[in-house]
Design a protein around this motif. Structure first.
Motif, PDB file in Angstrom:
ATOM      1  N   UNK A   1       4.415  15.107 -13.195  1.00  0.00           N
ATOM      2  CA  UNK A   1       3.642  15.693 -14.268  1.00  0.00           C
ATOM      3  C   UNK A   1       3.431  17.168 -13.878  1.00  0.00           C
ATOM      4  N   UNK A   2       3.437  17.599 -12.755  1.00  0.00           N
ATOM      5  CA  UNK A   2       3.317  19.018 -12.198  1.00  0.00           C
ATOM      6  C   UNK A   2       4.807  19.642 -12.977  1.00  0.00           C
ATOM      7  N   UNK A   3       6.067  18.945 -12.751  1.00  0.00           N
ATOM      8  CA  UNK A   3       7.190  19.350 -13.030  1.00  0.00           C
ATOM      9  C   UNK A   3       7.172  19.618 -14.666  1.00  0.00           C
ATOM     10  N   UNK A   4       6.471  18.527 -15.270  1.00  0.00           N
ATOM     11  CA  UNK A   4       6.655  18.509 -16.777  1.00  0.00           C
ATOM     12  C   UNK A   4       5.927  19.561 -17.390  1.00  0.00           C
TER      13      UNK A   4
ATOM     14  N   UNK B   1       0.960  -1.153  -0.057  1.00  0.00           N
ATOM     15  CA  UNK B   1      -0.099  -0.099   0.006  1.00  0.00           C
ATOM     16  C   UNK B   1       0.855   1.210   0.175  1.00  0.00           C
ATOM     17  N   UNK B   2       1.955   1.092   0.713  1.00  0.00           N
ATOM     18  CA  UNK B   2       2.745   2.465   0.898  1.00  0.00           C
ATOM     19  C   UNK B   2       3.605   2.580  -0.594  1.00  0.00           C
ATOM     20  N   UNK B   3       3.953   1.588  -1.283  1.00  0.00           N
ATOM     21  CA  UNK B   3       4.655   1.526  -2.330  1.00  0.00           C
ATOM     22  C   UNK B   3       3.517   2.150  -3.387  1.00  0.00           C
ATOM     23  N   UNK B   4       2.241   1.848  -3.424  1.00  0.00           N
ATOM     24  CA  UNK B   4       1.325   2.409  -4.348  1.00  0.00           C
ATOM     25  C   UNK B   4       1.272   3.810  -4.177  1.00  0.00           C
ATOM     26  N   UNK B   5       1.112   4.370  -2.760  1.00  0.00           N
ATOM     27  CA  UNK B   5       0.978   5.763  -2.606  1.00  0.00           C
ATOM     28  C   UNK B   5       1.946   6.465  -2.902  1.00  0.00           C
ATOM     29  N   UNK B   6       3.442   5.951  -2.790  1.00  0.00           N
ATOM     30  CA  UNK B   6       4.556   6.634  -3.168  1.00  0.00           C
ATOM     31  C   UNK B   6       4.465   6.790  -4.787  1.00  0.00           C
ATOM     32  N   UNK B   7       4.087   5.973  -5.551  1.00  0.00           N
ATOM     33  CA  UNK B   7       4.006   5.863  -6.676  1.00  0.00           C
ATOM     34  C   UNK B   7       3.070   6.925  -7.365  1.00  0.00           C
ATOM     35  N   UNK B   8       1.738   6.936  -6.801  1.00  0.00           N
ATOM     36  CA  UNK B   8       1.000   7.822  -7.160  1.00  0.00           C
ATOM     37  C   UNK B   8       1.451   9.417  -6.955  1.00  0.00           C
ATOM     38  N   UNK B   9       2.176   9.566  -5.739  1.00  0.00           N
ATOM     39  CA  UNK B   9       2.717  11.071  -5.346  1.00  0.00           C
ATOM     40  C   UNK B   9       3.684  11.246  -6.570  1.00  0.00           C
ATOM     41  N   UNK B  10       4.561  10.364  -6.791  1.00  0.00           N
ATOM     42  CA  UNK B  10       5.656  10.547  -7.789  1.00  0.00           C
ATOM     43  C   UNK B  10       5.132  10.993  -9.169  1.00  0.00           C
ATOM     44  N   UNK B  11       4.254  10.039  -9.448  1.00  0.00           N
ATOM     45  CA  UNK B  11       3.710  10.380 -10.840  1.00  0.00           C
ATOM     46  C   UNK B  11       2.872  11.825 -10.833  1.00  0.00           C
TER      47      UNK B  11
END
Length: 233
Positions: free
Chosen positions: A37-40, A23-33
């Motif tokens: 996207x915001x940076x791009x 679950x933590x990995x999924x949350x970290x992946x969502x935050x990273x994406x």
């Protein structure tokens, strides 16, 4: 598997730690994406496009880069009063708010004036037709010059006093002078026709030679030839 064993595994600490890690990995992946996207897309970041018209291309590049924008030439134009390379137009327009990194397209002033090919109007159109066609193409026209010939018929085109031919490329800054007929035939031909006799044989006396010959024959004949013969009975 016995129900007891199933519930023991379901309540196992190892299982729950694995689920929590997943679950933590999924949350970290969502935050990273989301962050990527915001940076791009520079989410929430916008700048006002500066006005670089009438600036040199080099100056415009420096101005745009200071705002985080880039410049790209997409067209050329020509304004005689401005130096070559001057920015004539820009897109998006000045004052538009765009995201940083946006490409600003500009039109720059060409080094030489554009040229156009002279259409087939010489000895092929009337004055009105020629003027309409040349004006629609973007040529500059001067006052027509009258020449001997059929009225309002185009006999030639001049630029700076020199004749130009069909298909020749001419600067749009040059002034075209159309040579148009004035309704009179060539003056030299008029002179020749006027001076020539209506009948080239009118001044010749066809009897002049015959009169001389008859007169000569008469004089050659002996005058008293009959009197010299004696009639014998």
């Amino acid at each position: 598997m016995q129900p007891k064993e199933f519930f023991q595994k379901l309540t196992s600490r190892y299982l729950w730690l694995n689920l929590l890690a997943m679950g933590l990995l999924v949350v970290l992946l969502a935050i990273g994406v989301h962050v990527a996207l915001n940076l791009y897309t520079h989410h929430g970041e916008a700048v006002s496009v500066p006005d670089v018209r009438k600036q040199s291309f080099e100056s415009a590049v420096r101005t745009m880069e200071a705002r985080g924008l880039t410049v790209e030439v997409n067209d050329t134009g020509y304004v005689k009063s401005l130096p070559p390379g001057t920015i004539l137009e820009q897109l998006p327009a000045a004052g538009t708010r765009v995201k940083t990194g946006r490409v600003i397209y500009v039109t720059i002033n060409a080094t030489d004036s554009p040229t156009l090919a002279l259409p087939d109007i010489i000895d092929n159109s009337s004055l009105r037709e020629a003027q309409a066609k040349l004006s629609s193409m973007g040529f500059k026209l001067g006052s027509p010059k009258l020449v001997p010939g059929e009225k309002d018929w185009v006999y030639g085109v001049q630029v700076n006093g020199r004749n130009v031919s069909t298909g020749q490329r001419i600067s749009v800054e040059s002034t075209l002078v159309i040579l148009v007929g004035n309704g009179h035939v060539n003056e030299d031909e008029d002179l020749i026709m006027t001076d020539a006799p209506e009948n080239e044989y009118d001044d010749i006396d066809f009897n002049e030679g015959e009169g001389n010959d008859a007169e000569s024959t008469t004089e050659a004949a002996p005058s008293g030839e009959k009197d010299d013969f004696e009639v014998v009975e």
